[in-house]
Design an enzyme around this catalytic site. Structure first.
Site, PDB file in Angstrom:
ATOM      1  N   SER A 245     -10.804   9.346  -7.054  1.00 14.24           N
ATOM      2  CA  SER A 245     -11.659  10.274  -6.320  1.00 14.24           C
ATOM      3  C   SER A 245     -12.957  10.469  -7.080  1.00 14.24           C
ATOM      4  O   SER A 245     -12.972  10.460  -8.317  1.00 14.24           O
ATOM      5  CB  SER A 245     -10.969  11.629  -6.156  1.00 14.24           C
ATOM      6  OG  SER A 245     -11.849  12.573  -5.561  1.00 14.24           O
TER       7      SER A 245
ATOM      8  N   ILE B 202       0.842  -1.197   0.000  1.00 20.60           N
ATOM      9  CA  ILE B 202       0.000   0.000   0.000  1.00 20.60           C
ATOM     10  C   ILE B 202       0.879   1.249   0.000  1.00 20.60           C
ATOM     11  O   ILE B 202       1.655   1.476   0.938  1.00 20.60           O
ATOM     12  CB  ILE B 202      -0.914   0.044   1.242  1.00 20.60           C
ATOM     13  CG1 ILE B 202      -1.699  -1.252   1.402  1.00 20.60           C
ATOM     14  CG2 ILE B 202      -1.856   1.236   1.161  1.00 20.60           C
ATOM     15  CD1 ILE B 202      -2.518  -1.304   2.680  1.00 20.60           C
TER      16      ILE B 202
ATOM     17  N   GLY C 135      -4.082   8.935   7.147  1.00 26.99           N
ATOM     18  CA  GLY C 135      -5.319   9.029   6.388  1.00 26.99           C
ATOM     19  C   GLY C 135      -5.902   7.707   5.937  1.00 26.99           C
ATOM     20  O   GLY C 135      -5.859   6.694   6.645  1.00 26.99           O
ATOM     21  N   ILE C 136      -6.445   7.704   4.729  1.00 29.33           N
ATOM     22  CA  ILE C 136      -7.108   6.530   4.186  1.00 29.33           C
ATOM     23  C   ILE C 136      -6.144   5.360   4.075  1.00 29.33           C
ATOM     24  O   ILE C 136      -6.478   4.216   4.402  1.00 29.33           O
ATOM     25  CB  ILE C 136      -7.736   6.852   2.806  1.00 29.33           C
ATOM     26  CG1 ILE C 136      -8.977   7.743   2.987  1.00 29.33           C
ATOM     27  CG2 ILE C 136      -8.106   5.575   2.064  1.00 29.33           C
ATOM     28  CD1 ILE C 136      -9.586   8.215   1.685  1.00 29.33           C
ATOM     29  N   GLY C 137      -4.922   5.611   3.614  1.00 36.96           N
ATOM     30  CA  GLY C 137      -3.940   4.542   3.460  1.00 36.96           C
ATOM     31  C   GLY C 137      -3.629   3.835   4.760  1.00 36.96           C
ATOM     32  O   GLY C 137      -3.558   2.598   4.810  1.00 36.96           O
TER      33      GLY C 137
ATOM     34  N   GLY D 237       1.515   5.285   0.385  1.00 35.76           N
ATOM     35  CA  GLY D 237       0.908   6.355   1.178  1.00 35.76           C
ATOM     36  C   GLY D 237       0.159   5.841   2.382  1.00 35.76           C
ATOM     37  O   GLY D 237      -0.978   6.243   2.638  1.00 35.76           O
TER      38      GLY D 237
ATOM     39  N   TYR E 164      -6.850  18.777  -9.720  1.00 38.49           N
ATOM     40  CA  TYR E 164      -7.039  17.535  -8.956  1.00 38.49           C
ATOM     41  C   TYR E 164      -8.041  16.622  -9.666  1.00 38.49           C
ATOM     42  O   TYR E 164      -7.791  15.425  -9.842  1.00 38.49           O
ATOM     43  CB  TYR E 164      -7.532  17.865  -7.548  1.00 38.49           C
ATOM     44  CG  TYR E 164      -7.713  16.653  -6.662  1.00 38.49           C
ATOM     45  CD1 TYR E 164      -6.615  15.999  -6.118  1.00 38.49           C
ATOM     46  CD2 TYR E 164      -8.989  16.164  -6.362  1.00 38.49           C
ATOM     47  CE1 TYR E 164      -6.776  14.883  -5.304  1.00 38.49           C
ATOM     48  CE2 TYR E 164      -9.160  15.056  -5.552  1.00 38.49           C
ATOM     49  CZ  TYR E 164      -8.051  14.426  -5.020  1.00 38.49           C
ATOM     50  OH  TYR E 164      -8.211  13.316  -4.225  1.00 38.49           O
TER      51      TYR E 164
ATOM     52  N   SER F 209       1.108   6.021   5.671  1.00 40.01           N
ATOM     53  CA  SER F 209       1.514   6.571   6.968  1.00 40.01           C
ATOM     54  C   SER F 209       0.416   7.388   7.637  1.00 40.01           C
ATOM     55  O   SER F 209       0.512   7.717   8.826  1.00 40.01           O
ATOM     56  CB  SER F 209       2.766   7.446   6.797  1.00 40.01           C
ATOM     57  OG  SER F 209       2.502   8.536   5.923  1.00 40.01           O
TER      58      SER F 209
END
Length: 278
Positions: free
Chosen positions: A140, A18, A24-26, A20, A153, A22
């Site tokens: 997203s 996985i 949030g969502i990850g 990212g 974005y 560290s």
């Protein structure tokens, strides 16, 4: 040998990588899958700074191809395979298109589009070797529509959605499944990591952009629990037959995509403009 024992060992054999992970969502996904007995390897640009996590963090910068390859090789050397790649690393960007530096736009695409592509390119040879694998790209719901002051974005995430559609057909013959998961607003620290184009005093968009910055932060602060995303990802991993596109968010967030398909362009545009008070 009981059925439960067999299922347990199948789960134990799955190695999940996985990016990212560290925060949030990850991080939520990584912890949830670890608790479900997967062998989880998360990545971070600075893993030494992250404390109190139950899974191993590997150093990886999606902007550095050597860093990506080293991280993938490390996991394969330890586990012999990568069964699931979750391309979660990404960053936000806000600002009127006219006011946003092109260098920042390119930087966002490097992180949100080209970075995930490079990670997939590093992992796919190992998945082809075992004729099996699942790649989950976190995009997203914003990638389904051009949102005011979030256009870059939206574009970078929308581009990853289309890349996934193309790659799904390219890799299917190797036993690899590739899907998108598009989240809506979740309570994470993504706002802190965004590039915010300054609200320039001389900007033609000064007042409306300032208002919308506050609205964006409010949406994140009141967002859903990331555990919802973790459970959705887990269900996709366990599913034998997958779709290409998944949306995880509130009813109106997902319904907005249906409205875009159903309504005339200018009618839908008017709805968005009303929402963003433009």
């Amino acid at each position: 040998m009981t059925l439960g024992f067999i299922v347990y060992n199948i789960l134990m054999s799955k190695t999940v990588f996985i990016t990212g992970a560290s925060s949030g969502i990850g991080k939520a996904i990584a912890i949830y899958l670890h608790e479900k007995q997967y062998k989880v390897y998360g990545t971070s640009r600075n893993p030494d700074r992250v404390k109190d996590i139950p899974f191993e963090l590997v150093k990886l910068d999606v902007l550095d191809v050597t860093s990506i390859q080293n991280a993938v090789d490390y996991v394969v050397e330890k586990e012999g395979r990568i069964d699931v790649l979750i391309n979660n690393a990404g960053k936000g960007i806000t600002g009127p298109i006219e006011d946003t530096p092109v260098a920042e736009m390119k930087s966002n695409f490097d992180t949100n589009l080209f970075g995930p592509i490079e990670v997939m390119k590093a992992v796919l040879p190992y998945m082809r070797k075992i004729q099996s694998g699942k790649i989950i790209n976190v995009t997203s719901i914003a990638g389904y529509m051009g949102l005011p002051f979030r256009g870059v974005y939206s574009a970078s995430k929308g581009a990853l959605e289309l890349i996934t559609e193309a790659m799904s057909m390219e890799v299917k013959g190797f036993g690899v499944q590739i899907v998108n998961v598009a989240p809506g607003d979740f309570a994470t620290n993504i706002a802190a990591g965004r590039y915010h184009t300054p609200v320039f005093e001389t900007s033609a968009y000064k007042e409306k952009y300032a208002e919308n910055l506050a609205l964006m932060d409010e949406h994140v602060d009141s967002g859903a629990d990331p555990i919802i995303m973790a459970k959705a990802i887990h269900a996709i991993i366990e599913s034998k037959k997958t779709k290409i596109h998944y949306k995880v968010g509130g009813f109106m967030e997902k319904f907005s995509i249906i409205l875009k398909r159903a309504l005339p362009d200018r009618v839908y545009e008017k709805l968005l403009m009303n929402h963003y008070k433009l």
